[in-house]
Design a protein around this motif. Structure first.
Motif, short mmCIF file in Angstrom:
data_model
loop_
_atom_site.label_atom_id
_atom_site.label_comp_id
_atom_site.label_asym_id
_atom_site.label_seq_id
_atom_site.Cartn_x
_atom_site.Cartn_y
_atom_site.Cartn_z
N VAL A 100 -2.26 4.32 -11.38
CA VAL A 100 -1.45 5.49 -11.05
C VAL A 100 -1.50 5.65 -9.54
CG1 VAL A 100 -1.18 8.00 -11.26
CG2 VAL A 100 -1.87 6.65 -13.26
N ILE A 101 -0.34 5.65 -8.89
CA ILE A 101 -0.31 5.68 -7.43
C ILE A 101 0.56 6.82 -6.94
CG2 ILE A 101 1.54 3.92 -7.36
CD1 ILE A 101 0.20 2.93 -4.70
N ALA A 102 -0.03 7.68 -6.11
CA ALA A 102 0.68 8.80 -5.48
C ALA A 102 1.13 8.36 -4.09
CB ALA A 102 -0.23 10.02 -5.39
N SER A 103 2.43 8.27 -3.90
CA SER A 103 2.98 7.73 -2.66
C SER A 103 3.53 8.82 -1.76
CB SER A 103 4.10 6.74 -2.98
OG SER A 103 4.84 6.42 -1.80
N ALA A 104 3.29 8.68 -0.46
CA ALA A 104 3.83 9.60 0.54
C ALA A 104 5.34 9.53 0.64
CB ALA A 104 3.21 9.31 1.90
N HIS A 105 5.94 8.57 -0.03
CA HIS A 105 7.39 8.40 0.06
C HIS A 105 8.13 8.89 -1.17
CE1 HIS A 105 7.50 6.36 3.93
NE2 HIS A 105 6.33 5.85 3.57
N SER B 77 3.91 16.09 10.33
CA SER B 77 4.09 16.66 8.99
C SER B 77 3.01 16.09 8.10
CB SER B 77 5.48 16.34 8.44
OG SER B 77 5.72 14.94 8.45
N ASP B 78 2.76 16.77 6.98
CA ASP B 78 1.57 16.48 6.18
C ASP B 78 1.67 15.29 5.23
OD1 ASP B 78 -0.22 18.50 7.01
OD2 ASP B 78 0.71 19.97 5.67
N GLU B 79 2.88 14.85 4.91
CA GLU B 79 3.05 14.05 3.70
C GLU B 79 2.24 12.75 3.68
OE1 GLU B 79 5.52 12.08 6.57
OE2 GLU B 79 5.50 14.21 6.02
N HIS B 80 1.96 12.15 4.85
CA HIS B 80 1.23 10.88 4.82
C HIS B 80 -0.28 11.04 4.73
CE1 HIS B 80 4.91 8.61 5.38
NE2 HIS B 80 4.21 7.52 5.21
N LEU B 81 -0.79 12.24 4.97
CA LEU B 81 -2.23 12.46 4.77
C LEU B 81 -2.53 13.04 3.39
CD1 LEU B 81 -4.88 11.98 6.31
CD2 LEU B 81 -4.84 14.40 6.93
N LEU B 82 -1.56 13.67 2.76
CA LEU B 82 -1.80 14.31 1.46
C LEU B 82 -2.32 13.34 0.39
CD1 LEU B 82 1.15 16.85 1.26
CD2 LEU B 82 -1.24 17.29 1.81
N PRO B 83 -1.89 12.08 0.35
CA PRO B 83 -2.47 11.19 -0.67
C PRO B 83 -3.98 11.00 -0.53
CG PRO B 83 -0.39 10.30 0.12
CD PRO B 83 -0.73 11.45 1.01
N LEU B 84 -4.53 11.22 0.68
CA LEU B 84 -5.98 11.18 0.83
C LEU B 84 -6.64 12.23 -0.05
CD1 LEU B 84 -8.62 10.25 2.28
CD2 LEU B 84 -8.09 11.97 4.04
N PHE B 85 -6.06 13.42 -0.11
CA PHE B 85 -6.64 14.50 -0.90
C PHE B 85 -6.53 14.20 -2.39
CE2 PHE B 85 -5.62 16.30 3.21
CZ PHE B 85 -6.82 16.92 3.54
#
Length: 266
Positions: A43-48, A222-230
């Motif tokens: 399962v992969i959560a992508s910033a895109h 903007s936050d979207e590329h760091l959010l997958p870290l969380f």
């Protein structure tokens, strides 16, 4: 034979060109794939893939999405024909809903480059089923952490949970003259702060990174590329020991830090 518990991962996927020029991140991901047990699904959560609420891709045969422009034709020719897993996707929806996180099953979404670029480096055979998951920038880091917590139990079932983004991501610096040997001045202080807080298991500071981290606005306009870290942190569990391991994959183009984190928290 019983399975060991899968880790959760955060992967900095970099530019789409990482698929053609994988460099150090390719080496690190190949070694990581050898170091962990082969998952039965991902399962992969992508910033895109962005949404107002969690969306879960349930396609049986996810298409390879080339969600970019201006790159060589060879990049558009790449396919990553991994199978999907509609049953797992519905399970993900159920787990999120049980955690009071309204989620939607999407039957036809494929794998954007935030998913297939790193997965192609981890598992080039494209033989492991993949379920894509969206992120919700408007809901912030705590929401992504909660999403990871909600899916944590899947790690005991052989499912690899991945957040795919970037430790630094400021595309305004694309033409700023940075490159090999000339890093943007905010990159090193920011990635070192993130690494120290993860080592300290200081989740509260990380959730407030916008106020506390050095150069946060430069590292992430903007936050979207760091959010997958969380998301990956949340999937590591709710204990006070994330067991974060940093894999240094260098800095691409002088401003995209390519750090990878493995979490083995219980």
């Amino acid at each position: 034979m019983s399975r060991s518990r899968m880790p959760s991962l955060f992967i900095s996927h970099g530019s789409p060109m990482t698929a053609l020029q994988p460099g150090l991140v390719g080496e690190q991901l190949a070694q990581l794939a050898q170091a962990i047990e082969q998952p039965k699904a991902i399962v992969i959560a992508s910033a895109h893939w962005l949404g107002r609420q969690p969306m879960v891709g349930g396609a049986a045969k996810p298409e390879t999405i080339h969600d970019f422009g201006g790159f060589p034709q060879a990049l558009f020719d790449i396919q990553y024909p991994a199978p999907g897993d509609p049953a797992l996707a519905r399970r993900v929806v159920e787990l999120l809903q049980q955690a009071q996180l309204p989620a939607q099953f999407v039957p036809d979404y494929g794998l954007d480059h935030g998913a297939w670029v790193p997965l192609r480096l981890l598992y080039p055979e494209a033989h492991i089923p993949v379920v894509p998951l969206s992120i919700q920038p408007r809901l912030g880091p705590a929401h992504q952490l909660a999403m990871g917590h909600a899916l944590e139990s899947l790690r005991d079932e052989g499912v690899l949970l991945i957040g795919s983004g970037s430790i630094t991501h400021n595309l305004h610096d694309w033409r700023a003259g940075y490159g090999d040997g000339h890093e943007a001045p905010y990159v090193r202080p920011f990635i070192e702060w993130i690494g120290q807080k993860l080592s300290d298991n200081d989740v509260s500071a990380l959730l407030d990174y916008r106020k506390l981290a050095p150069f946060a606005a430069q590292a992430h306009p903007s936050d979207e590329h760091l959010l997958p870290l969380f998301f990956a942190m949340g999937a590591a569990g709710q204990s006070d020991d994330l067991q974060a391991q940093r894999l240094d994959a260098g800095v691409d183009m002088g401003f995209l830090a390519m750090d990878i984190y493995r979490f083995d928290g219980e």
